[in-house]
Scaffold this motif. Structure first.
Motif, PDB file in Angstrom:
ATOM      1  N   LEU A  77     104.869  66.537  29.339  1.00  0.00           N
ATOM      2  CA  LEU A  77     103.614  67.304  29.815  1.00  0.00           C
ATOM      3  C   LEU A  77     104.361  68.710  30.111  1.00  0.00           C
ATOM      4  O   LEU A  77     103.940  69.583  30.734  1.00  0.00           O
ATOM      5  N   ARG A 104     101.573  59.700  23.240  1.00  0.00           N
ATOM      6  CA  ARG A 104     100.651  59.856  24.012  1.00  0.00           C
ATOM      7  C   ARG A 104     100.629  58.032  24.578  1.00  0.00           C
ATOM      8  O   ARG A 104      99.283  57.682  24.985  1.00  0.00           O
ATOM      9  N   ARG A 107     102.356  57.455  27.795  1.00  0.00           N
ATOM     10  CA  ARG A 107     102.144  57.790  28.937  1.00  0.00           C
ATOM     11  C   ARG A 107     100.973  56.867  29.140  1.00  0.00           C
ATOM     12  O   ARG A 107      99.833  56.292  28.783  1.00  0.00           O
ATOM     13  N   PHE A 115      99.903  61.834  41.033  1.00  0.00           N
ATOM     14  CA  PHE A 115     100.632  63.117  41.079  1.00  0.00           C
ATOM     15  C   PHE A 115     100.121  63.775  42.855  1.00  0.00           C
ATOM     16  O   PHE A 115      99.882  62.557  43.192  1.00  0.00           O
ATOM     17  N   GLU A 134      88.970  54.957  31.695  1.00  0.00           N
ATOM     18  CA  GLU A 134      89.354  55.881  30.468  1.00  0.00           C
ATOM     19  C   GLU A 134      90.782  55.734  30.031  1.00  0.00           C
ATOM     20  O   GLU A 134      91.358  55.538  29.247  1.00  0.00           O
TER      21      GLU A 134
ATOM     22  N   ARG B 126      97.274  81.248  19.497  1.00  0.00           N
ATOM     23  CA  ARG B 126      98.074  80.825  18.290  1.00  0.00           C
ATOM     24  C   ARG B 126      97.541  82.005  16.994  1.00  0.00           C
ATOM     25  O   ARG B 126      96.773  82.428  17.449  1.00  0.00           O
ATOM     26  N   GLN B 220      95.834  68.107  33.192  1.00  0.00           N
ATOM     27  CA  GLN B 220      97.085  67.659  33.280  1.00  0.00           C
ATOM     28  C   GLN B 220      97.264  65.977  33.671  1.00  0.00           C
ATOM     29  O   GLN B 220      97.771  64.714  32.902  1.00  0.00           O
ATOM     30  N   ARG B 223      95.935  63.336  30.800  1.00  0.00           N
ATOM     31  CA  ARG B 223      97.210  63.913  30.054  1.00  0.00           C
ATOM     32  C   ARG B 223      98.127  62.522  30.131  1.00  0.00           C
ATOM     33  O   ARG B 223      99.054  62.274  29.039  1.00  0.00           O
ATOM     34  N   GLY B 228      93.916  62.013  25.463  1.00  0.00           N
ATOM     35  CA  GLY B 228      93.832  63.631  24.335  1.00  0.00           C
ATOM     36  C   GLY B 228      93.153  63.817  23.527  1.00  0.00           C
ATOM     37  O   GLY B 228      91.848  62.957  23.632  1.00  0.00           O
ATOM     38  N   GLY B 229      93.225  63.546  22.647  1.00  0.00           N
ATOM     39  CA  GLY B 229      92.658  64.702  21.376  1.00  0.00           C
ATOM     40  C   GLY B 229      91.128  64.948  21.649  1.00  0.00           C
ATOM     41  O   GLY B 229      90.642  65.332  23.021  1.00  0.00           O
ATOM     42  N   ARG B 231      88.316  62.706  23.040  1.00  0.00           N
ATOM     43  CA  ARG B 231      88.470  62.321  23.917  1.00  0.00           C
ATOM     44  C   ARG B 231      88.668  63.039  25.514  1.00  0.00           C
ATOM     45  O   ARG B 231      87.756  63.485  25.744  1.00  0.00           O
TER      46      ARG B 231
END
Ligand SMILES: Nc1ncnc2c1ncn2[C@@H]1O[C@H](COP(=O)(O)OP(=O)(O)OP(=O)(O)O)[C@@H](O)[C@H]1O
Ligand code: SF4
Ligand SMILES: [Mg+2]
Lengths: 345, 322
Positions: A77, A104, A107, A115, A134, B126, B220, B223, B228-229, B231
């Protein structure tokens, strides 16, 4: 120093000697952050370490020593501005070669993270229960009814009794202790092999800290997941962690079983950190709002650039050679290592 | 009293304040509607004086304001000297046209800006983000007047689109479908002008809002849990950005409404813009006040829509924390 009892029995037997095959092996791990295109001094510099299945490893160091960088490296990350080199082998595969989709899959499922600020690590606009769901959804194909049951089960596992209320709550409706448990439940949801916890108790008061440590220890025993516990407070590690890795300026300066390192620290930096720790705070740590006393002096850019030991400018045991040569790592006894010319003094 | 009730009361007070100010400025400015008549030798000064007293212009300000309020309560919104009819009947048609134009422009602008802003935020630094940035900078530097003129010029040159007006001659004789197409073709230039003029700021603000959420610790953390993506975008990033974006929607409705007044004048769209201009020049005071009040009302309504959206989308607002 406090003599270690209780948990430490398993600590000594489980401790790995550096180089033994484990769950996670880092070799020559180096991370540089670039700011505005210019590389800065490295945040991690040639780090080697191993994590065995099921052990608790404390990572100890002052602010800026590279602890969070280490945690983020293990989860892939790091920000795009960071360059990472070396190798990071998890169950035989080098994580540093992973692309985003491979990461992915790892993780949250195999390596999870807790955290520092649980309140900030939850979305403010989604129900807490859904956020745990989720995590399950990201890794398992199951119906949403089944998932709800799993979420309730994992909430109970982290010691939250009012499961229904917590499930429906938003993060701003929960207390600090509840939030940290929710964060842990997210990490635990998929039964990972390794949990990286970056200062997870920093925002809690003394009693809550101890509860959280007990809970972490309990889940570690129950599910056998290894734990990397990052802290700047050595008081939290005694009686809790099996091994300790002491970091300074992006390097590991000392490593060994917590019981032995705390009884007889070898590196002057470790000695300093431990001496600052008042005995009454050895286990539970300080209450929130109070700060641990800090070692005199700070790490400067010159220390990073120096060819010698980066701790030299603050070290009382410093000798001539310290300023010109970098102290190589030595293993003074089995399962321990230190990088200092004068560790015997 | 909850959040929305407070906002409604706030809006009503704002409207009342605007009406008083409009009235004061409209009346205190030198001259009035009948000044021009005085120059006409065929109308005797006595007639002008009689007209003025008939319309109550010779009376003191508070009294005139009181009569205006009375007429508002009757639903007439004052009286137009120029059109010789209650303001309401005039305003309704024009306000409807403005509403049609700005609603369409707002929808289109957001439909284009939202994906662009989200995309460039996700691609920060980018090539496509830079292209977007260059494009918005360029567009930002062109005033809407110039955009409208360029579009009008193109329309006249190519004969592809009607330049000005709302419907063609003989509109009434067309079939339903043909009427719709005719109306739509007249909408293209004013709507495109408004969309192009509001797009760059919208894209930038959306990009900034999304970028801020992307850097939030909870993104973060998500992630770190393997999310990700799409979702991550739709479940975490966009819902959290809904708060600043709702406020932006309210602001953009206000901006488009006020921009629309000018664009209507340039492109000949028969909305409140031309009416306001015409009435100001003729000193047709009640029409001016009516048009300003209607615009203010739409702006307040726009920000109320945004507020309702905020309450629906953000549990922190809904459940009354912070
Ligand atoms: N995103 C970043 N960009 C540039 N430099 C960074 C970034 N993150 C960390 N650093 C630098 O890397 C070094 C190590 O930081 P890191 O956050 O890993 O320390 P830490 O041990 O976690 O400290 P703390 O106890 O304050 O959390 C510091 O010098 C810091 O300034
Ligand atoms: S190598 Fe020298 S300067 Fe570095 S910690 Fe050891 S004694 Fe101190
Ligand atoms: Mg940190």
């Amino acid at each position: 120093m406090r003599t270690v009892s209780g948990y430490s029995e398993s600590a000594t037997t489980r401790a790995q000697s550096p180089g033994a095959p484990g769950l996670l092996c880092a070799r020559e791990l180096t991370v540089c952050y670039a700011s505005r295109g210019e590389p800065s001094s490295p945040a991690l510099l040639g780090i080697d370490f191993d994590i065995a299945p099921g052990e608790i490893v404390g990572v100890l160091g002052e602010s800026g020593s590279g602890k969070s960088t280490l945690a983020l490296s293990i989860l892939g990350l790091l920000p795009e501005s960071a360059d990472i080199a070396g190798s990071l082998v998890f169950e035989g595969k080098d994580l540093l070669r992973f692309d985003e989709s491979a990461w992915r899959g790892i993780r949250g499922a195999r390596i999870a993270m807790v955290f520092q600020e649980p309140g900030l690590s939850l979305s403010p606009v989604m129900r807490v229960g859904s956020q745990i769901a989720e995590v399950l959804r990201a890794h398992r194909q199951e119906g949403s009814n089944h998932r709800k049951l799993q979420v309730e089960a994992v909430l109970a596992e982290v010691g939250l009794t009012q499961v229904d209320r917590i499930y429906k709550a938003y993060s701003h409706q929960l207390s600090g202790g509840e939030l940290q448990r929710v964060a842990l439940s997210q990490a635990l949801a998929c039964r990972p092999d390794l949990i990286v916890a970056d200062e997870p108790t920093r925002s809690l008061d003394g009693t809550r800290q101890k509860e959280m440590l007990d809970l972490l220890r309990e889940t570690n025993r129950k599910f056998g997941c290894a734990l990397i516990f990052i802290t700047h407070n050595p008081g939290l590690l005694a009686g809790f962690a099996d091994r300790v890795i002491v970091m300074y300026a992006g390097r590991i300066v000392e490593e060994g079983p917590v019981s032995r390192v705390f009884r007889r620290p070898l590196h002057p930096y470790t000695k300093g950190l431990l001496q600052l720790m008042p005995t009454s705070l050895q286990y539970a740590g300080r209450t929130r709002g109070q700060h641990l006393p800090v070692l005199p002096g700070t790490l400067t850019d010159d220390d990073h650039l120096s060819p010698g030991c980066s701790f030299a400018s603050r070290c009382s045991a410093r000798t001539q050679v310290c300023q010109t040569e970098f102290p190589a790592e030595v293993a003074p006894e089995k399962g321990r290592r230190v990088s200092c010319f004068n560790y015997e003094n | 009293m909850n959040y929305l009730e407070r906002r409604v009361i706030h809006g009503v007070l704002l409207l009342a304040g605007v009406s008083v100010l409009c009235f004061a400025f409209g009346v205190m400015a030198p001259g009035d509607f009948f000044d021009e008549m005085k120059l006409n030798p065929q109308i005797s000064p006595a007639t002008v004086a009689a007209l003025r007293s008939q319309y109550g212009i010779d009376q003191p300000l508070p009294l005139r304001y009181g009569r205006w309020v009375e007429s508002v309560l009757r639903g007439e919104w004052g009286y137009s000297f120029a059109y010789n009819c209650p303001v309401r009947s005039l305003l309704m048609v024009r306000a409807g046209n403005t509403l049609l134009l700005t609603t369409l422009a707002t929808l289109l602008a957001w439909l284009i800006a939202l994906p662009l802003g989200v995309w460039t935020a996700n691609r920060r630094g980018r090539w496509d983000d830079r292209l977007g940035l260059a494009g918005t900078t360029l567009l930002l530097s062109v005033p809407e007047l110039v955009i409208a003129l360029v579009l009008l010029y193109l329309a006249v040159r190519t004969h592809a689109l009607p330049a000005g007006g709302m419907v063609s001659v003989g509109f009434g004789g067309l079939g339903k479908q043909a009427q719709l197409i005719d109306l739509a073709s007249h909408l293209v230039i004013p709507a495109a002008t408004l969309v192009l003029a509001s797009l760059p700021l919208l894209v930038r603000h959306i990009r900034a809002s999304v970028l801020e959420v992307l850097q939030a610790p909870f993104v973060q953390a998500a992630r770190a849990h393997g999310i990700g993506g799409a979702r991550l975008l739709f479940r975490y990033v966009l819902p959290a950005a809904a708060n600043p974006l709702s406020s932006l929607l309210g602001l953009s409705i206000g901006g488009l409404l006020s921009g629309s007044l000018l664009v209507e004048v340039i492109t000949g769209w028969p909305g409140m813009g031309p009416l306001l201009l015409e009435a100001s020049l003729a000193r047709d005071v009640h029409v001016v006040i009516g048009a300003v009040m209607a615009s203010t009302f739409f702006m307040i309504a726009g920000s109320m829509v945004a507020d309702v959206l905020l309450v629906v989308l953000d549990p922190r607002v809904r459940l009354g924390s912070t």
